[in-house]
Design an enzyme around this catalytic site. Structure first.
Site, PDB file in Angstrom:
ATOM      1  N   ARG A   1      25.683  49.640  55.394  1.00  0.00           N
ATOM      2  CA  ARG A   1      27.035  49.980  54.949  1.00  0.00           C
ATOM      3  C   ARG A   1      27.352  51.457  55.215  1.00  0.00           C
ATOM      4  NH1 ARG A   1      30.051  47.086  51.732  1.00  0.00           N
ATOM      5  NH2 ARG A   1      32.023  47.943  51.082  1.00  0.00           N
TER       6      ARG A   1
ATOM      7  N   LEU B   1      35.641  44.553  54.286  1.00  0.00           N
ATOM      8  CA  LEU B   1      34.735  43.896  53.344  1.00  0.00           C
ATOM      9  C   LEU B   1      34.999  44.342  51.910  1.00  0.00           C
ATOM     10  CD1 LEU B   1      31.496  44.398  55.452  1.00  0.00           C
ATOM     11  CD2 LEU B   1      33.018  42.411  55.438  1.00  0.00           C
ATOM     12  N   HIS B   2      34.557  43.518  50.962  1.00  0.00           N
ATOM     13  CA  HIS B   2      34.613  43.884  49.551  1.00  0.00           C
ATOM     14  C   HIS B   2      33.663  45.055  49.325  1.00  0.00           C
ATOM     15  CE1 HIS B   2      34.220  43.438  45.166  1.00  0.00           C
ATOM     16  NE2 HIS B   2      35.366  42.774  45.228  1.00  0.00           N
ATOM     17  N   TYR B   3      33.883  45.826  48.274  1.00  0.00           N
ATOM     18  CA  TYR B   3      33.002  46.964  48.000  1.00  0.00           C
ATOM     19  C   TYR B   3      31.643  46.535  47.461  1.00  0.00           C
ATOM     20  CZ  TYR B   3      34.472  46.415  43.130  1.00  0.00           C
ATOM     21  OH  TYR B   3      34.728  45.909  41.880  1.00  0.00           O
ATOM     22  N   ARG B   4      31.540  45.331  46.930  1.00  0.00           N
ATOM     23  CA  ARG B   4      30.256  44.842  46.430  1.00  0.00           C
ATOM     24  C   ARG B   4      29.386  44.390  47.590  1.00  0.00           C
ATOM     25  NH1 ARG B   4      32.825  41.572  41.497  1.00  0.00           N
ATOM     26  NH2 ARG B   4      32.929  43.305  40.029  1.00  0.00           N
TER      27      ARG B   4
END
Length: 190
Positions: free
Chosen positions: A124, A138-141
């Site tokens: 990431r 993308l989602h932050y998780r």
């Protein structure tokens, strides 16, 4: 009062439950100087069934960049054939991001699905640096299989860790990570 869990997703449907598996091979782990060499992507559903294996791209880098890899990367990328593939590649970083973004947009909506993989927080960081438009989709998780591995070693030491080949090529590493999470699902999360 309801005990039904609530979610921050605008709509919970099968598409929103997908996982975006990414693996990168880099010239090292120093975010200030190292770069992405290879990227693969696989989309799975919530049950870890592969929806589609995406592109597996090797990004062209100069001999100067390859010469400055750390010793581990020189040895392992040399053995795996990645170094030679990087020299022969015609794909730029910008082209790679565009191709990967088209693929992930086909399967997920922006900001909904998490990045998944092994020690994927490192991936990431490099995505945010070198492929920010892809990373922002993308989602932050994240779903990091290595976290489950470390907790399992501590809490369930009698459960053996799944064996891995560790070939250090992006697509193979993703496939092994998916299988590893499947194994933890039936042994740890039973």
């Amino acid at each position: 009062m309801s005990t039904t869990p609530t979610y921050n997703h605008p709509v919970i449907n099968e598409r929103s439950k997908r996982m975006v598996w990414v693996d990168l091979e880099m010239t090292g782990l120093d975010i200030s100087k190292d770069v992405i060499l290879e990227m693969a992507i696989v989309i799975t559903d919530a049950e870890l069934n592969v929806i589609e294996k995406g592109p597996n791209l090797v990004i062209h880098r100069s001999d100067e960049v390859l010469k400055n890899m750390n010793d581990w990367c020189i040895e392992h990328h040399g053995k795996s054939g990645l170094t030679e593939d990087v020299r022969n590649s015609k794909i730029s970083l910008e082209e790679a991001e565009k191709i990967m973004l088209e693929f992930v947009r086909k399967h997920t909506d922006k900001g909904i699905c998490p990045l998944a993989g092994n020690t994927v927080h490192e991936d990431r960081r490099f995505l945010l640096k070198e492929m920010p438009t892809f990373a922002e989709h993308l989602h932050y998780r994240i779903i990091d299989v290595s976290t489950i591995k470390e907790l399992s070693r501590r809490w369930y030491p009698y459960i053996p860790s799944p064996k891995k080949v560790c070939g250090h090529r992006a697509l193979q590493d993703i496939e092994e990570s998916i299988e590893e999470l499947k194994s933890y699902r039936v042994t740890v999360f039973k």
